[in-house]
Write a protein that holds these residues in place. Sequence first.
Motif, PDB file in Angstrom:
ATOM      1  N   LEU A 218       0.794  -1.225   0.000  1.00  0.00           N
ATOM      2  CA  LEU A 218       0.000   0.000   0.000  1.00  0.00           C
ATOM      3  C   LEU A 218       0.828   1.279   0.000  1.00  0.00           C
ATOM      4  O   LEU A 218       0.359   2.314  -0.475  1.00  0.00           O
ATOM      5  N   GLY A 219       2.042   1.240   0.553  1.00  0.00           N
ATOM      6  CA  GLY A 219       2.834   2.449   0.698  1.00  0.00           C
ATOM      7  C   GLY A 219       3.617   2.811  -0.549  1.00  0.00           C
ATOM      8  O   GLY A 219       3.929   1.958  -1.382  1.00  0.00           O
ATOM      9  N   ARG A 220       3.968   4.088  -0.660  1.00  0.00           N
ATOM     10  CA  ARG A 220       4.750   4.584  -1.788  1.00  0.00           C
ATOM     11  C   ARG A 220       6.225   4.741  -1.448  1.00  0.00           C
ATOM     12  O   ARG A 220       7.073   4.775  -2.344  1.00  0.00           O
ATOM     13  N   SER A 221       6.550   4.920  -0.200  1.00  0.00           N
ATOM     14  CA  SER A 221       7.924   5.135   0.230  1.00  0.00           C
ATOM     15  C   SER A 221       8.155   4.370   1.528  1.00  0.00           C
ATOM     16  O   SER A 221       7.213   3.825   2.112  1.00  0.00           O
ATOM     17  N   LEU A 222       9.401   4.338   1.962  1.00  0.00           N
ATOM     18  CA  LEU A 222       9.716   3.623   3.197  1.00  0.00           C
ATOM     19  C   LEU A 222       8.923   4.192   4.367  1.00  0.00           C
ATOM     20  O   LEU A 222       8.386   3.445   5.193  1.00  0.00           O
ATOM     21  N   TRP A 223       8.847   5.511   4.450  1.00  0.00           N
ATOM     22  CA  TRP A 223       8.150   6.128   5.580  1.00  0.00           C
ATOM     23  C   TRP A 223       6.648   5.851   5.525  1.00  0.00           C
ATOM     24  O   TRP A 223       6.020   5.540   6.541  1.00  0.00           O
ATOM     25  N   SER A 224       6.057   5.941   4.331  1.00  0.00           N
ATOM     26  CA  SER A 224       4.618   5.673   4.227  1.00  0.00           C
ATOM     27  C   SER A 224       4.319   4.196   4.486  1.00  0.00           C
ATOM     28  O   SER A 224       3.294   3.855   5.081  1.00  0.00           O
ATOM     29  N   ILE A 225       5.230   3.314   4.052  1.00  0.00           N
ATOM     30  CA  ILE A 225       5.064   1.886   4.338  1.00  0.00           C
ATOM     31  C   ILE A 225       5.093   1.651   5.846  1.00  0.00           C
ATOM     32  O   ILE A 225       4.309   0.861   6.384  1.00  0.00           O
ATOM     33  N   THR A 226       5.992   2.346   6.535  1.00  0.00           N
ATOM     34  CA  THR A 226       6.093   2.205   7.989  1.00  0.00           C
ATOM     35  C   THR A 226       4.817   2.676   8.675  1.00  0.00           C
ATOM     36  O   THR A 226       4.308   2.017   9.590  1.00  0.00           O
ATOM     37  N   LEU A 227       4.279   3.814   8.235  1.00  0.00           N
ATOM     38  CA  LEU A 227       3.038   4.324   8.824  1.00  0.00           C
ATOM     39  C   LEU A 227       1.873   3.373   8.544  1.00  0.00           C
ATOM     40  O   LEU A 227       1.044   3.118   9.421  1.00  0.00           O
ATOM     41  N   TRP A 277      11.283  -0.183  -1.584  1.00  0.00           N
ATOM     42  CA  TRP A 277      12.475   0.622  -1.297  1.00  0.00           C
ATOM     43  C   TRP A 277      13.747  -0.166  -1.584  1.00  0.00           C
ATOM     44  O   TRP A 277      14.833   0.329  -1.390  1.00  0.00           O
ATOM     45  N   ARG A 278      13.586  -1.397  -2.024  1.00  0.00           N
ATOM     46  CA  ARG A 278      14.749  -2.237  -2.298  1.00  0.00           C
ATOM     47  C   ARG A 278      14.907  -2.390  -3.800  1.00  0.00           C
ATOM     48  O   ARG A 278      13.953  -2.562  -4.530  1.00  0.00           O
ATOM     49  N   ALA A 279      16.166  -2.316  -4.276  1.00  0.00           N
ATOM     50  CA  ALA A 279      16.411  -2.400  -5.706  1.00  0.00           C
ATOM     51  C   ALA A 279      17.809  -2.918  -5.946  1.00  0.00           C
ATOM     52  O   ALA A 279      18.641  -2.938  -5.041  1.00  0.00           O
ATOM     53  N   PRO A 280      18.134  -3.344  -7.178  1.00  0.00           N
ATOM     54  CA  PRO A 280      19.481  -3.824  -7.466  1.00  0.00           C
ATOM     55  C   PRO A 280      20.516  -2.737  -7.288  1.00  0.00           C
ATOM     56  O   PRO A 280      20.226  -1.548  -7.411  1.00  0.00           O
ATOM     57  N   ALA A 281      21.758  -3.147  -7.030  1.00  0.00           N
ATOM     58  CA  ALA A 281      22.828  -2.184  -6.791  1.00  0.00           C
ATOM     59  C   ALA A 281      23.123  -1.354  -8.019  1.00  0.00           C
ATOM     60  O   ALA A 281      23.716  -0.280  -7.928  1.00  0.00           O
ATOM     61  N   PRO A 289      14.316   5.578  -3.803  1.00  0.00           N
ATOM     62  CA  PRO A 289      13.010   5.974  -3.293  1.00  0.00           C
ATOM     63  C   PRO A 289      13.142   6.851  -2.057  1.00  0.00           C
ATOM     64  O   PRO A 289      14.036   6.662  -1.241  1.00  0.00           O
ATOM     65  N   SER A 290      12.236   7.784  -1.935  1.00  0.00           N
ATOM     66  CA  SER A 290      12.266   8.685  -0.784  1.00  0.00           C
ATOM     67  C   SER A 290      11.963   7.952   0.496  1.00  0.00           C
ATOM     68  O   SER A 290      11.153   7.044   0.526  1.00  0.00           O
ATOM     69  N   SER A 291      12.626   8.362   1.581  1.00  0.00           N
ATOM     70  CA  SER A 291      12.365   7.748   2.883  1.00  0.00           C
ATOM     71  C   SER A 291      11.281   8.499   3.632  1.00  0.00           C
ATOM     72  O   SER A 291      10.985   8.198   4.764  1.00  0.00           O
ATOM     73  N   HIS A 292      10.733   9.543   3.002  1.00  0.00           N
ATOM     74  CA  HIS A 292       9.725  10.340   3.674  1.00  0.00           C
ATOM     75  C   HIS A 292       8.342   9.970   3.174  1.00  0.00           C
ATOM     76  O   HIS A 292       8.192   9.565   2.042  1.00  0.00           O
TER      77      HIS A 292
END
Length: 292
Positions: A218-227, A277-281, A289-292
């Motif tokens: 459901l989330g778009r970024s790490l922070w939104s996924i956390t919320l 938020w995870r991707a190849p090196a 991806p934004s962390s916010h």
Amino acid sequence: MSTLAAADLGAVLQLVPVQRAGIALLLSAVGLPVIGVIIVGLDIMPVRFAMMHVALLGIAVGLLTGLDPMLCALAACALSAAGVAPMARAPGGLSGAMGLLMSLAIAAALLVLAVSGVNAAGAFALLWGSILSVGTADLVVLGVLAVVVPSLFWWKRRDVALLLYDRELAECSGVPVRLLTTALLVLVAVAVAGAIKLTGALLVDALTLLPALAARRLGRSLWSITLWAVGIGIAVNLTGFLLALWLDWPPGPVLVLTAGAVVLAAHLVPERRNSSWRAPASVPPASLPSSH
């Protein structure tokens, strides 16, 4: 099987053990889904299984020595996580370390219980959970996790986002990868141990991993996924607990099934392209991806 009337359910909610259990689930819903985000992001699924076995060893030591079994479980998990953290640097190293740790921990736990003559029923009962036996010490542990885990996540959100995205990129960006990985693994270990009494070691995923899996969809970024993970955790814990009380069913399985239903429902929602938020090196830093 029985179904409580509304008046009876209200009376049950007035009981102190039930109120403590509800508070414990609310506290766990703040910190533990964030731990699930870390588990999914670092792809360290074997860690939670290993910590279940280590917690059992700590409980066995506590029963043998007369110390608080849960505090011994927390200490054993924290120390073992810190000890295997350096192996996370090698590809696949952490999975192998966790497999070894699981085998050694369960063997040592069984040996301690057998040699000491301690009644093993209390130790193995935690495999199934005992949410209505939550005490003050358990609430303190969950309360500390509810403060420390989100605070660390917010304080180090950029470093955590880089680490979860790509380890090599994080190192090149000046992130203290080794220290941060160790801290995250210790938090994961302590959180798993702290949640065991709520759902049991076998069902601890309901409080950690499942909300994170739904939130990732459901989330778009790490922070939104956390919320999203925290919000889903609160909703699942309250709904599952009230449903278990109303139906007079064991809370642990009901929490798992409720969380599982939410995960399945979330996967009916079309996946967002930038929800991971995870991707190849090889992906350039500009596309992080934004962390916010």
